[in-house]
Scaffold this motif. Structure first.
Motif, PDB file in Angstrom:
ATOM      1  N   LEU A   1       3.873 -51.741  34.723  1.00 58.58           N
ATOM      2  CA  LEU A   1       3.382 -52.827  33.856  1.00 58.58           C
ATOM      3  C   LEU A   1       1.991 -53.192  34.324  1.00 58.58           C
ATOM      4  O   LEU A   1       1.700 -53.145  35.527  1.00 58.58           O
ATOM      5  N   SER A   2       1.112 -53.529  33.378  1.00 64.00           N
ATOM      6  CA  SER A   2      -0.222 -53.936  33.811  1.00 64.00           C
ATOM      7  C   SER A   2      -0.746 -55.065  32.944  1.00 64.00           C
ATOM      8  O   SER A   2      -0.356 -55.222  31.794  1.00 64.00           O
ATOM      9  N   VAL A   3      -1.609 -55.885  33.544  1.00 66.84           N
ATOM     10  CA  VAL A   3      -2.243 -56.990  32.836  1.00 66.84           C
ATOM     11  C   VAL A   3      -3.736 -56.920  33.121  1.00 66.84           C
ATOM     12  O   VAL A   3      -4.150 -56.928  34.287  1.00 66.84           O
ATOM     13  N   ALA A   4      -4.541 -56.822  32.068  1.00 63.88           N
ATOM     14  CA  ALA A   4      -5.993 -56.766  32.243  1.00 63.88           C
ATOM     15  C   ALA A   4      -6.544 -58.195  32.350  1.00 63.88           C
ATOM     16  O   ALA A   4      -5.863 -59.148  31.964  1.00 63.88           O
ATOM     17  N   PRO A   5      -7.766 -58.352  32.855  1.00 63.96           N
ATOM     18  CA  PRO A   5      -8.328 -59.698  32.949  1.00 63.96           C
ATOM     19  C   PRO A   5      -8.390 -60.369  31.568  1.00 63.96           C
ATOM     20  O   PRO A   5      -8.812 -59.744  30.595  1.00 63.96           O
ATOM     21  N   GLY A   6      -7.948 -61.604  31.513  1.00 64.48           N
ATOM     22  CA  GLY A   6      -7.989 -62.357  30.263  1.00 64.48           C
ATOM     23  C   GLY A   6      -6.947 -61.952  29.245  1.00 64.48           C
ATOM     24  O   GLY A   6      -6.932 -62.472  28.135  1.00 64.48           O
ATOM     25  N   GLU A   7      -6.082 -61.014  29.614  1.00 66.39           N
ATOM     26  CA  GLU A   7      -5.099 -60.527  28.653  1.00 66.39           C
ATOM     27  C   GLU A   7      -3.800 -61.325  28.735  1.00 66.39           C
ATOM     28  O   GLU A   7      -3.428 -61.787  29.809  1.00 66.39           O
ATOM     29  N   ARG A   8      -3.134 -61.486  27.578  1.00 69.45           N
ATOM     30  CA  ARG A   8      -1.846 -62.172  27.578  1.00 69.45           C
ATOM     31  C   ARG A   8      -0.763 -61.146  27.278  1.00 69.45           C
ATOM     32  O   ARG A   8      -0.734 -60.565  26.197  1.00 69.45           O
ATOM     33  N   VAL A   9       0.109 -60.957  28.274  1.00 69.86           N
ATOM     34  CA  VAL A   9       1.131 -59.932  28.164  1.00 69.86           C
ATOM     35  C   VAL A   9       2.505 -60.599  28.194  1.00 69.86           C
ATOM     36  O   VAL A   9       2.733 -61.514  28.973  1.00 69.86           O
ATOM     37  N   ALA A  10       3.419 -60.161  27.327  1.00 71.55           N
ATOM     38  CA  ALA A  10       4.760 -60.724  27.315  1.00 71.55           C
ATOM     39  C   ALA A  10       5.766 -59.703  27.815  1.00 71.55           C
ATOM     40  O   ALA A  10       5.651 -58.513  27.520  1.00 71.55           O
ATOM     41  N   LEU A  11       6.722 -60.170  28.599  1.00 68.94           N
ATOM     42  CA  LEU A  11       7.832 -59.346  29.062  1.00 68.94           C
ATOM     43  C   LEU A  11       9.091 -59.943  28.442  1.00 68.94           C
ATOM     44  O   LEU A  11       9.453 -61.082  28.724  1.00 68.94           O
ATOM     45  N   VAL A  12       9.727 -59.162  27.553  1.00 67.88           N
ATOM     46  CA  VAL A  12      10.819 -59.720  26.759  1.00 67.88           C
ATOM     47  C   VAL A  12      12.108 -58.954  26.995  1.00 67.88           C
ATOM     48  O   VAL A  12      12.121 -57.718  26.993  1.00 67.88           O
ATOM     49  N   GLY A  13      13.187 -59.679  27.202  1.00 69.68           N
ATOM     50  CA  GLY A  13      14.491 -59.042  27.383  1.00 69.68           C
ATOM     51  C   GLY A  13      15.574 -60.092  27.469  1.00 69.68           C
ATOM     52  O   GLY A  13      15.276 -61.281  27.527  1.00 69.68           O
ATOM     53  N   GLU A  14      16.849 -59.656  27.453  1.00 71.11           N
ATOM     54  CA  GLU A  14      17.947 -60.629  27.492  1.00 71.11           C
ATOM     55  C   GLU A  14      18.156 -61.125  28.923  1.00 71.11           C
ATOM     56  O   GLU A  14      17.529 -60.615  29.851  1.00 71.11           O
ATOM     57  N   SER A  15      19.060 -62.106  29.083  1.00 72.15           N
ATOM     58  CA  SER A  15      19.279 -62.609  30.438  1.00 72.15           C
ATOM     59  C   SER A  15      19.952 -61.525  31.274  1.00 72.15           C
ATOM     60  O   SER A  15      20.796 -60.782  30.785  1.00 72.15           O
ATOM     61  N   GLY A  16      19.522 -61.407  32.524  1.00 72.49           N
ATOM     62  CA  GLY A  16      20.056 -60.377  33.386  1.00 72.49           C
ATOM     63  C   GLY A  16      19.317 -59.059  33.278  1.00 72.49           C
ATOM     64  O   GLY A  16      19.684 -58.077  33.922  1.00 72.49           O
ATOM     65  N   SER A  17      18.249 -58.994  32.475  1.00 70.11           N
ATOM     66  CA  SER A  17      17.546 -57.729  32.302  1.00 70.11           C
ATOM     67  C   SER A  17      16.550 -57.471  33.429  1.00 70.11           C
ATOM     68  O   SER A  17      16.047 -56.365  33.571  1.00 70.11           O
ATOM     69  N   GLY A  18      16.258 -58.495  34.221  1.00 69.25           N
ATOM     70  CA  GLY A  18      15.341 -58.308  35.344  1.00 69.25           C
ATOM     71  C   GLY A  18      13.960 -58.874  35.101  1.00 69.25           C
ATOM     72  O   GLY A  18      13.039 -58.649  35.880  1.00 69.25           O
ATOM     73  N   LYS A  19      13.781 -59.637  34.022  1.00 64.59           N
ATOM     74  CA  LYS A  19      12.442 -60.134  33.729  1.00 64.59           C
ATOM     75  C   LYS A  19      12.012 -61.253  34.685  1.00 64.59           C
ATOM     76  O   LYS A  19      10.867 -61.284  35.120  1.00 64.59           O
ATOM     77  N   SER A  20      12.943 -62.147  35.030  1.00 67.18           N
ATOM     78  CA  SER A  20      12.568 -63.230  35.932  1.00 67.18           C
ATOM     79  C   SER A  20      12.318 -62.742  37.355  1.00 67.18           C
ATOM     80  O   SER A  20      11.393 -63.205  38.011  1.00 67.18           O
ATOM     81  N   VAL A  21      13.127 -61.781  37.830  1.00 71.84           N
ATOM     82  CA  VAL A  21      12.893 -61.275  39.188  1.00 71.84           C
ATOM     83  C   VAL A  21      11.545 -60.574  39.282  1.00 71.84           C
ATOM     84  O   VAL A  21      10.892 -60.626  40.319  1.00 71.84           O
ATOM     85  N   THR A  22      11.124 -59.935  38.182  1.00 75.62           N
ATOM     86  CA  THR A  22       9.809 -59.300  38.186  1.00 75.62           C
ATOM     87  C   THR A  22       8.717 -60.340  38.459  1.00 75.62           C
ATOM     88  O   THR A  22       7.814 -60.116  39.271  1.00 75.62           O
ATOM     89  N   SER A  23       8.851 -61.505  37.798  1.00 79.55           N
ATOM     90  CA  SER A  23       7.842 -62.539  38.025  1.00 79.55           C
ATOM     91  C   SER A  23       7.927 -63.080  39.447  1.00 79.55           C
ATOM     92  O   SER A  23       6.910 -63.408  40.056  1.00 79.55           O
ATOM     93  N   ARG A  24       9.137 -63.134  40.002  1.00 83.98           N
ATOM     94  CA  ARG A  24       9.279 -63.607  41.387  1.00 83.98           C
ATOM     95  C   ARG A  24       8.647 -62.619  42.376  1.00 83.98           C
ATOM     96  O   ARG A  24       8.136 -63.017  43.407  1.00 83.98           O
ATOM     97  N   ILE A  25       8.684 -61.343  42.044  1.00 81.27           N
ATOM     98  CA  ILE A  25       8.069 -60.350  42.927  1.00 81.27           C
ATOM     99  C   ILE A  25       6.546 -60.496  42.879  1.00 81.27           C
ATOM    100  O   ILE A  25       5.870 -60.463  43.894  1.00 81.27           O
ATOM    101  N   VAL A  26       6.009 -60.696  41.664  1.00 82.00           N
ATOM    102  CA  VAL A  26       4.564 -60.868  41.535  1.00 82.00           C
ATOM    103  C   VAL A  26       4.129 -62.135  42.268  1.00 82.00           C
ATOM    104  O   VAL A  26       3.092 -62.173  42.934  1.00 82.00           O
ATOM    105  N   LEU A  27       4.954 -63.150  42.179  1.00 80.37           N
ATOM    106  CA  LEU A  27       4.655 -64.400  42.875  1.00 80.37           C
ATOM    107  C   LEU A  27       4.770 -64.220  44.390  1.00 80.37           C
ATOM    108  O   LEU A  27       4.216 -64.997  45.159  1.00 80.37           O
ATOM    109  N   GLY A  28       5.481 -63.179  44.805  1.00 83.10           N
ATOM    110  CA  GLY A  28       5.593 -62.880  46.238  1.00 83.10           C
ATOM    111  C   GLY A  28       6.731 -63.598  46.930  1.00 83.10           C
ATOM    112  O   GLY A  28       6.807 -63.612  48.153  1.00 83.10           O
ATOM    113  N   THR A  29       7.636 -64.213  46.171  1.00 87.79           N
ATOM    114  CA  THR A  29       8.737 -64.917  46.843  1.00 87.79           C
ATOM    115  C   THR A  29       9.964 -64.030  47.016  1.00 87.79           C
ATOM    116  O   THR A  29      10.751 -64.232  47.931  1.00 87.79           O
ATOM    117  N   MET A  30      10.106 -63.041  46.144  1.00 91.61           N
ATOM    118  CA  MET A  30      11.272 -62.179  46.234  1.00 91.61           C
ATOM    119  C   MET A  30      11.262 -61.339  47.511  1.00 91.61           C
ATOM    120  O   MET A  30      12.304 -61.026  48.073  1.00 91.61           O
TER     121      MET A  30
END
Lengths: 291, 269
Positions: A31-60
């Motif tokens: 997955l990639s996000v360019a400067p100034g770009e708005r990217v959406a990650l869409v999926g049902e609950s349990g698909s792994g979308k929230s953990v992905t954000s936690r990894i980017v945040l560095g808490t996972m």
């Protein structure tokens, strides 16, 4: 590795160890996000979308039972090569996050003004209380809060959900981060307030050229917000491409199911959606070239 | 017109907060007919949950009356009335006791109301689980081990345990993701037909309303501002507030965009 990208994720895997062995939650995500770009990650609950954000945040990475592998590069720096304290230094300064339920994300024992002071100290350790208040009041006006002084002297529980959500957005953007992670912002709010806060957020990130990774389960919510969309199903990206391409010609069976599940304003009844379908595991479909 | 199953007559509700007075419901009258699904929409604070609480007997109206099958409901409800009007809450995780197994939660509803013979109750629990599309073996599990959609099915099963006739659904799908929402809505539709239930469906999502409700009542600041058949409301919303609500719905298809833009007098997004 592309240093010109704000966020570049390559072959990201995550598994949780438990007494019965390990469970893989992410099976190699790109997955990639360019400067100034708005990217959406869409999926049902349990698909792994929230953990992905936690990894980017560095808490996972600090969770004991979690094993993260693959490459997460933020503006050319590999997050895995950073120590836990260095990742922590990025949070609230270069990367910030907006959570789903604003009322529980704000500490109820501090006034909003004091919370803003804490946040500003992340970037300007010596900032005075007075100056912090001034800057907070200025950004609250940007999110259409007219009586900023009253809000700054209030506790989160004295404000409405919509007001708290705007405070959260202002707080996440006050340090002018390079990347904003938004985990289903406004799902806890009613539709009119959700629509208003989303449009506020869109204007503000456009103005500040902040990159956004927006996480949601509803494709309808991201249609007017995102430039590009990734659809995730059980730890795999199943389809990605520009927003228009995903909506005009969804190719993957899962994307099609996700789209048809949204109740239509034009009527037509509640759709019949299969619980699990083998076709949901079809290989990934990519619209056009990667950025 | 048949007799309404539930009739709300000139109901008002005031709350006193410190020295100030809040008019949560302001002189509302409406009828709910047997077998219909009446949607109550409005933004947070519009009084829709206060009205639901009064229908359930969880708060007496300051003035006015609520009649069920032509009998005025007393402020303190008898067990019979409580059994006939049941509630499904928004968040099934907080609605279910985390220390009680699924089976025990359902069994408790039967025990409290003395429904059926003691010896039959385990079978009744199994039948209820089957009716909401769950495996009867699930009875031994605890709510924390279930997904959001499964929990909401349990909450629905519990509301139906004692042959209730009116079910108040307080935003039953707003905590669920879209795929699960579609399945739960289908289940609710099927149960309404098979058990001849009457639904009072509280929500702020007009796209859900369009697809499930027969009639819609729009609330704003404690007042009933519009009530109409769903088709009529979407063809021609008479009040501004209704079109504001329509304009806030996230849409995905070009036809919807056209409809929304035609109905919306103000664009929120």
């Amino acid at each position: 590795m592309r240093p010109d990208l704000t966020l570049d994720i390559k072959n990201l895997r995550l598994s949780f160890r438990s007494w019965s062995g390990s469970t893989e939650v992410l099976h190699g995500i790109d997955l990639s996000v360019a400067p100034g770009e708005r990217v959406a990650l869409v999926g049902e609950s349990g698909s792994g979308k929230s953990v992905t954000s936690r990894i980017v945040l560095g808490t996972m990475q600090d969770v004991r039972h979690a094993r993260v592998s693959g490459q997460v590069t933020f503006e050319g720096t590999d997050l895995a090569k950073l120590a836990s304290v260095e990742r922590r230094a990025l949070r609230g300064r270069e990367i910030s996050m907006i959570f789903q339920d604003p009322s529980s994300a704000l500490n109820p024992v501090f006034r909003i003004g004091d919370l803003f002071h804490e946040v500003l100290k992340r970037r300007h350790p010596k900032i005075s209380k007075g100056e912090a208040r001034q800057r907070a009041a200025a950004i609250l006006q940007d999110v259409s809060i007219a009586d900023a002084e009253r809000v700054l002297s209030s506790y989160s529980f004295q404000l409405s959900g919509g007001m708290n959500q705007r405070v959260m957005i202002a707080m996440a953007l006050i340090n002018e981060p390079r990347l904003l992670l938004a985990d289903e912002p406004g799902t806890a709010l009613d539709v009119t307030v959700q629509a208003q806060t989303l449009s506020l957020m869109r204007d503000l990130v456009e103005q500040k050229r902040t990159s956004v990774l927006f996480i949601s389960h509803n494709l309808g919510v991201v249609r007017e917000f995102a430039d590009r969309i990734y659809v995730i199903y059980r730890g795999n990206i199943v389809e990605h491409g520009p927003t228009a391409a995903i909506f005009d010609a969804p190719q993957h069976p899962y994307t099609q199911a996700l789209l048809s599940a949204i109740p239509r304003l034009t009527g037509g009844g509640v759709p019949d959606i299969e619980e699990r379908s083998l076709s949901f595991n079809d290989p990934m479909i990519s619209h056009g070239t990667d950025i | 017109m048949p007799d309404p199953i539930l009739s709300i007559r000139a109901v008002s509700k005031e709350f006193h907060v410190g020295k100030s007075r809040v008019q949560a419901i302001d002189d509302v009258s409406l009828d709910v007919f047997e077998g219909e699904c009446l949607a109550i929409v409005g933004e947070s604070g519009s009084g829709k949950s206060t009205l639901a609480n009064m229908i359930l007997g969880l708060g007496a109206p300051t003035s006015g009356a609520i009649r069920f099958k032509n009998v005025e409901l007393p402020a303190k409800r008898s067990k019979l009335h409580r059994r006939q009007i049941q509630l499904v809450q928004q968040n099934p995780l907080s609605a279910l006791n985390p220390r009680r197994s699924i089976g025990a939660s359902l069994r408790l509803a039967l025990d409290v109301h003395g429904h059926g013979q003691r010896a039959d109750r385990p079978d009744m629990v199994a039948a209820l689980l089957k009716e909401v599309g769950l495996d009867p073996d699930m009875a031994t599990r605890s709510p924390s081990g279930l997904s959001g959609g499964q929990r909401q099915r349990i909450a629905i099963a519990r509301a139906l345990a004692c042959q209730s006739q009116v079910v108040v659904l307080d935003e039953p799908t707003s905590a669920l993701d879209v795929l699960v929402q579609a399945r739960v809505l289908r289940l609710l539709n099927a149960l309404r037909a098979s058990r001849k239930l009457t639904y009072i469906f509280i929500t702020h999502d007009l796209s859900v309303v369009r697809n499930i409700a027969d009639r819609v009542a729009v609330f704003q600041k404690g007042k009933l501002v519009e009530i109409a058949q769903t088709e009529t409301l979407f063809a021609n919303p008479t009040c501004d507030y209704t079109s504001t609500l329509i304009s806030a719905v996230p849409v995905v298809s070009p036809e919807e965009v056209a409809l929304r833009d035609a109905l919306a007098n103000v664009r929120v997004f």
